[in-house]
Design an enzyme around this catalytic site. Structure first.
Site, PDB file in Angstrom:
ATOM      1  CG  LEU A  79      -1.827  -1.233   1.337  1.00  0.00           C
ATOM      2  CD1 LEU A  79      -2.686  -1.143   2.593  1.00  0.00           C
ATOM      3  CD2 LEU A  79      -2.708  -1.409   0.099  1.00  0.00           C
ATOM      4  CG  ASP A 135       4.124   3.312  -5.105  1.00  0.00           C
ATOM      5  OD1 ASP A 135       3.138   2.919  -5.763  1.00  0.00           O
ATOM      6  OD2 ASP A 135       5.031   2.550  -4.724  1.00  0.00           O
TER       7      ASP A 135
END
Length: 375
Positions: free
Chosen positions: A125, A172
């Site tokens: 994540l 990201d």
């Protein structure tokens, strides 16, 4: 946020000048395409990394002292002349951001940071990118420097590439800094153009399954995949696999599989965007599953836990499911009818229990806001 403020006060006997937060991300689709000049479609999570920060009075410019709520009592000091590779562990990420900012010519003074997080580490994540982005906002905020989100993303990526030694793409950091609530972020990683894609899926939910299998992509597997893609592009005579069409010139079976994934994944991203913009969210399910199959078989970055979670979710009624993140552990994202969320989550948990694995953590997620100052 409050915990970081309290910890800062206890550690330094003063209030932080501010608190900044940057979210983790889920990549709906578009995996391992970002370092191939391709397309990605992530969104920000509600969960964030927070950084409480203040100038470090009396220390030389560029010095840094960092501590984390996950390592109580530990403080890591970073000198202003710290070089890439010289800072071990998690502190390398904020140290790398300071290094990248100063190396780009920005005058950053000494700072003290306290880091808090409700993002799980190693779950795919992007907790590391969230830490970089929160640090970048904190350091520039303390210095009174306003930089566009896209520029901060490039600097945070450079920190990870050069200072930490992880050859990641820019997905990201861009997702953490540029996302908006209720939208997916369509990012063209070649020119860094972005488009906010509304996510409207009445009657459907996005179920995130954290397998709790931890991974470290700095161990060489990620770098090996990137090197294979670059070699495949070289043999095809194209700038990047984003430009590849006919792959028949690739006689090496490994390079062929790697290239086939990237070419197919870019096409899947574009198709998912078209379906979402046409109001046909349910139609993206098979594309998510096709992405997982490609990541498993052609890019070879899945693992038994990810495969089991995908299979169990699909068998219990998910419309599509795939691993998300760099691979070798982490999380699965599944598109699930709202009335089947509990059943799908239970099926995944049962599949893990039958194999003697630790219970996965399942929760629904929604596209949330990007990085910002919160205090």
């Amino acid at each position: 946020m409050n915990e970081a403020v309290v910890a800062f006060r206890e550690a330094y006997g003063t209030e932080p000048e501010g608190v900044w937060a940057a979210p983790g991300r889920v990549n709906l689709i578009g995996e391992h395409t970002d370092y191939n000049d391709g397309f990605v479609l992530p969104f920000a999570l509600e969960q964030t990394v927070t950084v409480a920060a203040a100038p470090w009075e009396g220390a030389p410019d560029g010095a840094l002292e960092v501590s984390s709520l996950r390592a109580p009592g530990e403080r890591v000091g970073v000198p202003p002349d710290a070089e890439p590779g010289s800072v071990p562990g998690w502190a390398a990420y904020p140290a790398g951001v300071l290094w990248a900012l100063r190396d780009a010519g920005h005058k950053i003074g000494a700072a003290r940071l306290v880091v808090g997080s409700d993002l799980p580490d190693g779950a795919g994540l992007s907790s590391s990118a969230a830490l970089e982005c929160a640090t970048a906002l904190a350091l520039t905020g303390l210095a009174g420097i306003a930089l566009p989100g896209a520029e901060l993303a490039r600097l945070a990526q450079r920190a990870e590439n050069v200072f930490v030694g992880m050859p990641c793409g820019i997905l990201d950091q861009s997702a953490s800094l540029l996302s908006t609530a209720g939208h997916l972020l369509l990012l063209d990683t070649r020119d860094l153009g972005v488009r906010q894609v509304p996510f409207a899926a009445d009657g459907l939910e996005l179920l995130l399954v954290d397998t709790r299998v931890k991974h470290s992509l700095v161990d060489g597997e990620y770098a090996a995949r990137r090197a294979s893609c670059e070699e495949a592009a070289r043999r095809l005579g194209v700038r990047a696999l984003r430009d590849a069409g006919d792959l028949s010139a690739l006689t090496d079976p490994v390079l062929l599989r790697r290239a086939r994934h990237v070419v197919g994944e870019n096409a899947r991203v574009e198709r998912v965007v078209a379906l979402l913009e046409a109001g046909r969210a349910a139609g993206i399910g098979p594309l998510l599953t096709a992405s997982h199959v490609s990541l498993r078989d052609d890019f070879e970055v899945s693992c038994p836990e990810l495969d089991a979670a995908v299979a169990a979710a699909l068998a219990a009624g998910a419309l599509g499911a795939r691993m998300t993140g760099g691979g070798f552990g982490g999380s699965v994202i599944a598109l699930v009818p709202a009335d089947a969320v509990a059943e799908v989550a239970a099926a995944v948990a049962l599949a893990f229990a039958e194999r003697g694995w630790a219970e996965p953590h399942c929760r629904t997620v929604t596209p949330s806001a990007g990085a910002r100052r919160v205090r």
